[in-house]
Design a protein around this motif. Structure first.
Motif, PDB file in Angstrom:
ATOM      1  N   VAL A  94      31.573 -18.019  -8.734  1.00 28.12           N
ATOM      2  CA  VAL A  94      30.866 -17.954 -10.018  1.00 28.12           C
ATOM      3  C   VAL A  94      30.785 -16.507 -10.511  1.00 28.12           C
ATOM      4  CG1 VAL A  94      28.636 -18.333 -11.157  1.00 28.12           C
ATOM      5  CG2 VAL A  94      29.585 -20.094  -9.641  1.00 28.12           C
ATOM      6  N   CYS A  95      30.505 -15.574  -9.621  1.00 24.25           N
ATOM      7  CA  CYS A  95      30.470 -14.154 -10.012  1.00 24.25           C
ATOM      8  C   CYS A  95      31.836 -13.704 -10.509  1.00 24.25           C
ATOM      9  CB  CYS A  95      30.031 -13.281  -8.838  1.00 24.25           C
ATOM     10  SG  CYS A  95      28.287 -13.415  -8.420  1.00 24.25           S
ATOM     11  N   TYR A  96      32.871 -14.106  -9.820  1.00 27.00           N
ATOM     12  CA  TYR A  96      34.243 -13.751 -10.183  1.00 27.00           C
ATOM     13  C   TYR A  96      34.578 -14.250 -11.587  1.00 27.00           C
ATOM     14  CZ  TYR A  96      39.376 -14.004  -9.956  1.00 27.00           C
ATOM     15  OH  TYR A  96      40.715 -13.907 -10.214  1.00 27.00           O
ATOM     16  N   THR A 110      23.654  -7.335 -13.138  1.00 24.71           N
ATOM     17  CA  THR A 110      23.084  -8.118 -12.035  1.00 24.71           C
ATOM     18  C   THR A 110      22.361  -9.352 -12.569  1.00 24.71           C
ATOM     19  OG1 THR A 110      22.847  -6.161 -10.649  1.00 24.71           O
ATOM     20  CG2 THR A 110      21.513  -8.061 -10.056  1.00 24.71           C
ATOM     21  N   ASP A 111      21.560  -9.171 -13.622  1.00 27.50           N
ATOM     22  CA  ASP A 111      20.843 -10.318 -14.200  1.00 27.50           C
ATOM     23  C   ASP A 111      21.812 -11.362 -14.741  1.00 27.50           C
ATOM     24  OD1 ASP A 111      18.447  -9.103 -13.580  1.00 27.50           O
ATOM     25  OD2 ASP A 111      18.170  -8.245 -15.587  1.00 27.50           O
ATOM     26  N   PHE A 112      22.891 -10.902 -15.352  1.00 29.43           N
ATOM     27  CA  PHE A 112      23.909 -11.813 -15.881  1.00 29.43           C
ATOM     28  C   PHE A 112      24.520 -12.643 -14.756  1.00 29.43           C
ATOM     29  CE2 PHE A 112      28.471 -12.437 -16.984  1.00 29.43           C
ATOM     30  CZ  PHE A 112      28.308 -13.309 -18.049  1.00 29.43           C
ATOM     31  N   LEU A 113      24.849 -11.990 -13.634  1.00 30.61           N
ATOM     32  CA  LEU A 113      25.441 -12.712 -12.509  1.00 30.61           C
ATOM     33  C   LEU A 113      24.444 -13.693 -11.893  1.00 30.61           C
ATOM     34  CD1 LEU A 113      27.471  -9.846 -10.783  1.00 30.61           C
ATOM     35  CD2 LEU A 113      28.326 -11.664 -12.277  1.00 30.61           C
ATOM     36  N   VAL A 114      23.186 -13.269 -11.772  1.00 30.79           N
ATOM     37  CA  VAL A 114      22.161 -14.163 -11.214  1.00 30.79           C
ATOM     38  C   VAL A 114      21.995 -15.387 -12.112  1.00 30.79           C
ATOM     39  CG1 VAL A 114      19.698 -14.391 -10.684  1.00 30.79           C
ATOM     40  CG2 VAL A 114      20.930 -12.344  -9.960  1.00 30.79           C
ATOM     41  N   GLU A 115      21.904 -15.171 -13.410  1.00 28.36           N
ATOM     42  CA  GLU A 115      21.758 -16.297 -14.343  1.00 28.36           C
ATOM     43  C   GLU A 115      22.958 -17.242 -14.261  1.00 28.36           C
ATOM     44  OE1 GLU A 115      21.074 -14.687 -18.248  1.00 28.36           O
ATOM     45  OE2 GLU A 115      19.260 -13.641 -17.576  1.00 28.36           O
ATOM     46  N   SER A 116      24.145 -16.679 -14.169  1.00 27.47           N
ATOM     47  CA  SER A 116      25.354 -17.506 -14.070  1.00 27.47           C
ATOM     48  C   SER A 116      25.331 -18.358 -12.803  1.00 27.47           C
ATOM     49  CB  SER A 116      26.612 -16.629 -14.069  1.00 27.47           C
ATOM     50  OG  SER A 116      26.721 -15.900 -15.256  1.00 27.47           O
ATOM     51  N   CYS A 117      24.950 -17.755 -11.693  1.00 25.25           N
ATOM     52  CA  CYS A 117      24.917 -18.493 -10.420  1.00 25.25           C
ATOM     53  C   CYS A 117      23.809 -19.541 -10.402  1.00 25.25           C
ATOM     54  CB  CYS A 117      24.741 -17.524  -9.256  1.00 25.25           C
ATOM     55  SG  CYS A 117      26.197 -16.520  -8.936  1.00 25.25           S
ATOM     56  N   MET A 118      22.633 -19.178 -10.915  1.00 27.48           N
ATOM     57  CA  MET A 118      21.516 -20.120 -10.902  1.00 27.48           C
ATOM     58  C   MET A 118      21.743 -21.278 -11.867  1.00 27.48           C
ATOM     59  SD  MET A 118      19.680 -19.102  -8.460  1.00 27.48           S
ATOM     60  CE  MET A 118      18.246 -20.162  -8.623  1.00 27.48           C
ATOM     61  N   ALA A 119      22.607 -21.094 -12.860  1.00 26.79           N
ATOM     62  CA  ALA A 119      22.927 -22.174 -13.791  1.00 26.79           C
ATOM     63  C   ALA A 119      23.956 -23.147 -13.211  1.00 26.79           C
ATOM     64  CB  ALA A 119      23.452 -21.594 -15.106  1.00 26.79           C
ATOM     65  N   LEU A 143      18.537 -14.519  -2.741  1.00 28.73           N
ATOM     66  CA  LEU A 143      19.838 -14.394  -2.077  1.00 28.73           C
ATOM     67  C   LEU A 143      20.917 -14.023  -3.100  1.00 28.73           C
ATOM     68  CD1 LEU A 143      21.291 -17.001   0.387  1.00 28.73           C
ATOM     69  CD2 LEU A 143      22.658 -16.159  -1.471  1.00 28.73           C
ATOM     70  N   VAL A 144      20.939 -14.739  -4.212  1.00 25.83           N
ATOM     71  CA  VAL A 144      21.930 -14.478  -5.261  1.00 25.83           C
ATOM     72  C   VAL A 144      21.715 -13.087  -5.852  1.00 25.83           C
ATOM     73  CG1 VAL A 144      22.677 -15.199  -7.569  1.00 25.83           C
ATOM     74  CG2 VAL A 144      22.357 -16.909  -5.782  1.00 25.83           C
ATOM     75  N   ARG A 145      20.474 -12.664  -5.997  1.00 26.30           N
ATOM     76  CA  ARG A 145      20.191 -11.332  -6.549  1.00 26.30           C
ATOM     77  C   ARG A 145      20.711 -10.240  -5.609  1.00 26.30           C
ATOM     78  NH1 ARG A 145      17.988  -9.627 -10.759  1.00 26.30           N
ATOM     79  NH2 ARG A 145      17.151 -11.653 -11.292  1.00 26.30           N
ATOM     80  N   PHE A 146      20.472 -10.364  -4.318  1.00 22.31           N
ATOM     81  CA  PHE A 146      20.989  -9.378  -3.363  1.00 22.31           C
ATOM     82  C   PHE A 146      22.519  -9.341  -3.410  1.00 22.31           C
ATOM     83  CE2 PHE A 146      16.992  -9.795  -0.547  1.00 22.31           C
ATOM     84  CZ  PHE A 146      16.411  -8.681  -1.126  1.00 22.31           C
ATOM     85  N   PHE A 147      23.138 -10.521  -3.429  1.00 22.70           N
ATOM     86  CA  PHE A 147      24.595 -10.588  -3.490  1.00 22.70           C
ATOM     87  C   PHE A 147      25.102  -9.984  -4.803  1.00 22.70           C
ATOM     88  CE2 PHE A 147      28.650 -12.489  -4.573  1.00 22.70           C
ATOM     89  CZ  PHE A 147      29.366 -12.333  -3.395  1.00 22.70           C
ATOM     90  N   SER A 148      24.465 -10.334  -5.903  1.00 18.56           N
ATOM     91  CA  SER A 148      24.904  -9.874  -7.224  1.00 18.56           C
ATOM     92  C   SER A 148      24.784  -8.364  -7.378  1.00 18.56           C
ATOM     93  CB  SER A 148      24.102 -10.569  -8.329  1.00 18.56           C
ATOM     94  OG  SER A 148      24.370 -11.951  -8.317  1.00 18.56           O
TER      95      SER A 148
END
Length: 185
Positions: A94-96, A110-119, A143-148
């Protein structure tokens, strides 16, 4: 992995078979780092939260991807469970896809990636399967925030390297033109 994969246009959804062995090793390594950060962050939380997080680690992994963590650990990185690793592969996918989109202007990366993953319904379903219920999504979000953060930093570093190459080649051209003018005088 992060620096190589972020800039190729995705043609389909990534799975572990689409990612090279070196990329999987790097992802596994980052997964151990993220798990370590989660354990530190939730160290004084309720026992059920701590139990969920500790269920993501393992003492032995048969995955070939674990070899970097065993070899390169400089701070007791964790060996991670196969299910947690599969979740990270999906988060990376999803990040990719998000980093490869043209929607990156005017956003906090980072917020954009977290939102994308959580969606992602797939990530949420994998999470629910991993922990057995969905009432602990705050752990997933952390977890997603640390990764992002790690993913976003690698992306920015890569962009900076690209900018340096472009800037240095432009400077080289300017200096060559300047030298030519000096010789012609």
């Amino acid at each position: 992995m992060i620096h190589q994969r972020a800039y190729k246009s995705p043609t389909k959804e990534a799975s572990s078979s689409d990612i090279s062995q070196d990329d999987l090793k790097a992802l596994y390594y980052v997964g151990g780092f993220v798990l370590k950060k989660l354990i530190q962050f939730y160290n004084n939380s309720s026992p059920d939260v701590v139990e969920i997080i500790h269920s993501f680690k393992t003492d032995d992994s048969l995955l070939h991807a674990a070899s970097w963590t065993q070899t390169l650990s400089m701070g007791n990185l964790m060996m991670i469970s196969d299910d947690y690793f599969e979740l990270l592969i999906k988060v990376e996918s999803v990040c990719y896809e998000s980093l490869s989109s043209n929607n990156l202007r005017n956003c906090f990366l980072t917020d954009f990636l977290v939102e994308s993953c959580m969606a992602s319904q797939i990530i949420r379903a994998m999470w629910e399967k991993l922990v057995g219920h969905s009432d602990k999504e705050f752990i997933l979000e952390r977890l997603v925030r640390f990764f992002s953060r790690t993913r976003a930093q690698a992306y920015v570093n890569h962009l900076n390297r690209q900018l340096q190459v472009v800037t240095s080649s432009a400077s080289l051209r300017q200096s060559l033109v300047s030298d030519k003018k000096k010789r012609n005088k």
